[in-house]
Motif scaffolding. Structure first.
Motif, PDB file in Angstrom:
ATOM      1  N   PRO A  83       0.807  -1.215   0.000  1.00 32.18           N
ATOM      2  CA  PRO A  83       0.000   0.000   0.000  1.00 32.18           C
ATOM      3  C   PRO A  83       0.848   1.276   0.000  1.00 32.18           C
ATOM      4  CG  PRO A  83      -0.198  -1.137   2.115  1.00 32.18           C
ATOM      5  CD  PRO A  83       0.581  -2.029   1.202  1.00 32.18           C
ATOM      6  N   SER A 167      -7.460   5.984   7.351  1.00 31.36           N
ATOM      7  CA  SER A 167      -8.010   5.934   5.984  1.00 31.36           C
ATOM      8  C   SER A 167      -9.511   5.692   5.929  1.00 31.36           C
ATOM      9  CB  SER A 167      -7.359   4.813   5.168  1.00 31.36           C
ATOM     10  OG  SER A 167      -5.976   4.874   5.266  1.00 31.36           O
ATOM     11  N   THR A 265       0.524  -2.686 -14.012  1.00 32.87           N
ATOM     12  CA  THR A 265       1.734  -2.314 -13.265  1.00 32.87           C
ATOM     13  C   THR A 265       1.842  -3.239 -12.052  1.00 32.87           C
ATOM     14  OG1 THR A 265       0.646  -0.638 -11.890  1.00 32.87           O
ATOM     15  CG2 THR A 265       1.510   0.108 -14.001  1.00 32.87           C
ATOM     16  N   LEU A 285       5.909  -2.879 -11.386  1.00 33.04           N
ATOM     17  CA  LEU A 285       5.561  -1.715 -10.560  1.00 33.04           C
ATOM     18  C   LEU A 285       6.318  -0.492 -11.074  1.00 33.04           C
ATOM     19  CD1 LEU A 285       3.910  -1.048  -7.959  1.00 33.04           C
ATOM     20  CD2 LEU A 285       6.075  -1.134  -6.744  1.00 33.04           C
ATOM     21  N   PHE A 306     -10.368  -4.738  -5.650  1.00 39.07           N
ATOM     22  CA  PHE A 306      -9.434  -4.464  -4.567  1.00 39.07           C
ATOM     23  C   PHE A 306      -8.220  -3.791  -5.182  1.00 39.07           C
ATOM     24  CE2 PHE A 306      -6.221  -5.230  -1.374  1.00 39.07           C
ATOM     25  CZ  PHE A 306      -6.928  -5.030  -0.196  1.00 39.07           C
ATOM     26  N   PRO A 313      -7.919   5.815  -8.173  1.00 37.59           N
ATOM     27  CA  PRO A 313      -9.025   6.167  -9.075  1.00 37.59           C
ATOM     28  C   PRO A 313      -9.240   7.680  -9.252  1.00 37.59           C
ATOM     29  CG  PRO A 313      -9.676   4.342  -7.697  1.00 37.59           C
ATOM     30  CD  PRO A 313      -8.359   4.837  -7.157  1.00 37.59           C
ATOM     31  N   PHE A 339     -11.448  -7.947   4.696  1.00 41.34           N
ATOM     32  CA  PHE A 339     -10.670  -6.712   4.755  1.00 41.34           C
ATOM     33  C   PHE A 339     -11.297  -5.708   5.733  1.00 41.34           C
ATOM     34  CE2 PHE A 339      -9.519  -2.429   3.466  1.00 41.34           C
ATOM     35  CZ  PHE A 339      -8.133  -2.531   3.454  1.00 41.34           C
TER      36      PHE A 339
HETATM   37  C1  U2F Z   1      -5.153   1.682  -0.739  1.00 37.08           C
HETATM   38  O1  U2F Z   1      -3.769   1.496  -0.870  1.00 37.08           O
HETATM   39  P1  U2F Z   1      -3.002   1.421  -2.207  1.00 37.08           P
HETATM   40  O2  U2F Z   1      -1.619   1.837  -1.982  1.00 37.08           O
HETATM   41  O3  U2F Z   1      -3.176   0.053  -2.779  1.00 37.08           O
HETATM   42  O4  U2F Z   1      -3.724   2.532  -3.093  1.00 37.08           O
HETATM   43  P2  U2F Z   1      -3.642   2.809  -4.604  1.00 37.08           P
HETATM   44  O5  U2F Z   1      -4.860   3.570  -4.904  1.00 37.08           O
HETATM   45  O6  U2F Z   1      -3.353   1.544  -5.359  1.00 37.08           O
HETATM   46  O7  U2F Z   1      -2.382   3.668  -4.946  1.00 37.08           O
HETATM   47  C2  U2F Z   1      -1.508   4.313  -4.109  1.00 37.08           C
HETATM   48  C3  U2F Z   1      -0.559   5.098  -5.002  1.00 37.08           C
HETATM   49  O8  U2F Z   1       0.280   4.203  -5.725  1.00 37.08           O
HETATM   50  C4  U2F Z   1       0.698   4.844  -6.910  1.00 37.08           C
HETATM   51  C5  U2F Z   1      -0.541   5.618  -7.355  1.00 37.08           C
HETATM   52  C6  U2F Z   1      -1.252   5.957  -6.040  1.00 37.08           C
HETATM   53  O9  U2F Z   1      -1.079   7.306  -5.665  1.00 37.08           O
HETATM   54  O10 U2F Z   1      -0.176   6.769  -8.063  1.00 37.08           O
HETATM   55  N1  U2F Z   1       1.201   3.823  -7.845  1.00 37.08           N
HETATM   56  C7  U2F Z   1       2.541   3.811  -8.153  1.00 37.08           C
HETATM   57  O11 U2F Z   1       3.288   4.642  -7.662  1.00 37.08           O
HETATM   58  N2  U2F Z   1       3.026   2.854  -9.033  1.00 37.08           N
HETATM   59  C8  U2F Z   1       2.222   1.931  -9.593  1.00 37.08           C
HETATM   60  O12 U2F Z   1       2.704   1.106 -10.397  1.00 37.08           O
HETATM   61  C9  U2F Z   1       0.840   1.932  -9.254  1.00 37.08           C
HETATM   62  C10 U2F Z   1       0.376   2.894  -8.367  1.00 37.08           C
HETATM   63  C11 U2F Z   1      -5.393   2.612   0.402  1.00 37.08           C
HETATM   64  F1  U2F Z   1      -4.720   3.770   0.176  1.00 37.08           F
HETATM   65  C12 U2F Z   1      -4.950   2.003   1.693  1.00 37.08           C
HETATM   66  O13 U2F Z   1      -5.342   2.852   2.732  1.00 37.08           O
HETATM   67  C13 U2F Z   1      -5.607   0.640   1.872  1.00 37.08           C
HETATM   68  O14 U2F Z   1      -5.051  -0.003   2.982  1.00 37.08           O
HETATM   69  C14 U2F Z   1      -5.425  -0.228   0.623  1.00 37.08           C
HETATM   70  C15 U2F Z   1      -6.256  -1.463   0.688  1.00 37.08           C
HETATM   71  O15 U2F Z   1      -7.641  -1.173   0.505  1.00 37.08           O
HETATM   72  O16 U2F Z   1      -5.829   0.497  -0.515  1.00 37.08           O
END
Ligand code: U2F
Length: 531
Positions: A83, A167, A265, A285, A306, A313, A339
């Motif tokens: 995350p 969050s 990614t 990634l 998920f 988004p 979750f």
């Molecule tokens: C959420 O966590 P995540 O980190 O999974 O949230 P995302 O929306 O996927 O993206 C976080 C950032 O990762 C970046 C993208 C987003 O700003 O620009 N990114 C990247 O740098 N490289 C990539 O290849 C793909 C994306 C949430 F924020 C947490 O609080 C929760 O725990 C988690 C689970 O629900 O979801």
């Protein structure tokens, strides 16, 4: 000393430049990438100058998720698809506080925390309490436990200065330990007994908490929009940085692949044989820079279900993508989903990203039943046939976040014993809910927001009279649904415990009394007549 609006982030670079973990590198590169937007927003804020200047405060930022053993795990995952949403928020919060002129300290180690706020070793087993030199401490749930360990008895005294980045949010019924354990709301995370507004969420989930948010790359203003910047290729990018998120989704992706090329990614460990469908173009990634560059070219951003309620988004929509995501029927919640299990919220999650579904909607967001081939096909065709402009809700711009955080720092004070005075009583729109509806819904139905800081104005017998309700009896109880009216026997119930005033919460036998207020368009946290 007054806090002057800054138009440079150099102070922030100084305090974070000596930290070089993967998480801190992510934070720094995000701040650097967005610095121009922050500085421009700071300049505009300075010009508009209707902002009363603040006293400069000493503010500690302590993301507990980056400290101790939890931190080791978190750090290890940063470059492996773990995350990043929390880091997005810490980056934007620190930039925002720097622009509004606050004096920041950033700490990511328990050892450092002790030296900043710990009790000094005294004689024998009796540590000497020191006065807290920070006016505000931003932390998270992990950090709360560290603070408690470091501060000892002083923790209770100073906890009104804490702000918790949380969050998904914490509803009042879960927050008050004694109530939670006797009424079935005890969870892993809750029970700290803070003021519910001290919890700050990533999206405006429950108005019982403060909405902190983050910044989605601002849509370039229409007149500046050079067509080639957002010229869309016929490609989709899938939301899902780890392979397990893709399980059971190949049919859905198949349908999309009939119309467009699909990019991903997904982190692939060295030597690992990819299990992704063969037609997927996986980049591995990406750094956030490169990820956003890819989104800029993409027409569709595809949700798999998920992660829930993350920042990606809104970023995609800000870069002109259409977000296609699964509907959840029945909704996911802490009752039926691993979750959300143990999260201190009763929210019902109707899709992967309810905020984009409800607040943004079409043409930017399509929420579909992904098991229905025809639905998906039709959505994809419709999306490909529409030109969609980049869009960022005002509350996710730098200006929006600056305005909101400035208002919080100016007006939110949880250290006084008196009732809250912001927003003012003039903002109150008293509504009586139908049976079984929470105040979140009641207010939203009238395009208003539930405002927990106004509950105390309607927690009295006169409120029932104003609503034309006759009470056969009036009782005061400790119950998060109160104040409320029960038509059977015309019982009027008042709240005895201010920590339990709650916008969330509903019961089929209760009609809730709801403190609604208007809000600025695109900025649900604030009302125009509230300053
Ligand atoms: C959420 O966590 P995540 O980190 O999974 O949230 P995302 O929306 O996927 O993206 C976080 C950032 O990762 C970046 C993208 C987003 O700003 O620009 N990114 C990247 O740098 N490289 C990539 O290849 C793909 C994306 C949430 F924020 C947490 O609080 C929760 O725990 C988690 C689970 O629900 O979801």
């Amino acid at each position: 000393e007054r806090a002057e609006i800054r138009t440079t982030l150099s102070q922030l670079y100084e305090i974070i430049s000596n930290k070089s973990s993967p998480a801190m590198r992510f934070i720094r590169s995000r701040v650097e990438r967005m610095s121009q937007w922050w500085i421009q927003a700071g300049l505009r804020m300075r010009q508009s100058s209707n902002k009363t200047s603040l006293t400069q405060m000493r503010v500690l930022l302590y993301p507990g998720a980056l400290a101790g053993s939890v931190g080791q795990h978190f750090e290890a995952m940063v470059e492996r698809g773990g995350p990043l949403g929390e880091l997005v928020q810490w980056a934007d919060l620190s930039a925002c506080l720097t622009i509004i002129g606050q004096n920041l300290i950033f700490s990511t180690s328990q050892h450092h925390l002790h030296s900043l706020i710990g009790a000094a070793p005294g004689r024998g087993s009796c540590p000497i309490q020191r006065p807290l030199t920070f006016d505000l401490i931003y932390t998270d749930y992990h950090g709360l436990a560290h603070l408690q360990g470091a501060m000892g008895l002083a923790f209770q005294h100073y906890k009104c200065r804490f702000r918790i980045l949380d969050s998904f949010g914490t509803e009042p019924a879960f927050n008050l330990g004694s109530y939670a354990s006797t009424h079935g709301y005890k969870t892993l995370w809750g029970s700290w007994g803070l003021q519910p507004l001290q919890y700050m969420t990533m999206f405006p989930h429950t108005p019982d908490n403060s909405f902190l948010g983050f910044v989605s790359q601002e849509a370039i203003k229409e007149e500046e929009l050079e067509p080639e910047i957002y010229r869309k290729d016929r490609i989709a990018v899938v939301y899902g940085k780890q392979e397990y998120m893709w399980q059971g989704k190949s049919e859905y992706l198949n349908v999309i692949s009939e119309e467009m090329e699909i990019h991903a990614t997904v982190y692939q460990p060295p030597g690992h044989a990819s299990k992704l469908p063969r037609f997927i173009k996986n980049h591995g990634l990406l750094t956030q820079d490169n990820f956003l560059r890819l989104l800029r070219r993409a027409k569709v951003f595809v949700g798999l279900g998920f992660p829930y309620e993350g920042p990606a988004p809104t970023e995609a929509i800000a870069l002109g993508c259409v977000f296609l995501q699964p509907r959840f029927e029945p909704p996911h919640s802490s009752d039926n989903n691993d979750f959300y299990k143990g999260k201190p919220t009763t929210r019902q999650i109707s899709s992967q990203h309810p905020y984009t579904e409800d607040i943004i909607g079409k043409p930017h967001v399509w929420t579909v039943d992904i098991s229905n081939r025809t639905d998906v096909q039709e959505a994809v065709k419709a999306i490909l046939g529409t030109e969609v402009k980049p869009f960022t809700p005002q509350e996710f711009t730098c200006e929006g976040m600056l305005e909101r955080v400035h208002a919080y720092i100016t007006h939110q004070n949880f250290c006084t014993k008196s009732v809250p005075t912001w927003p003012p009583e003039s903002a109150l729109r008293l509504h009586l809910g139908p049976l079984g509806q929470s105040c979140v819904k009641v207010c939203r139905r009238s395009s208003l927001m539930c405002e927990p800081a106004l509950f105390h104005h309607l927690n009295n017998p006169a409120a029932f009279t104003r609503l034309g309700l006759g009470c056969s009896n009036i009782v005061q109880e400790i119950n998060h649904l109160l104040p409320a009216y029960s038509p059977w026997g015309q019982h009027c119930g008042l709240q005895q415990e201010p920590l339990l005033f709650s916008c969330a919460g509903s019961d089929p036998s209760q009609r809730r009394l709801c403190p609604c207020r208007a809000h600025i368009p695109g900025q649900v946290a604030l009302c125009s007549n509230c300053f």
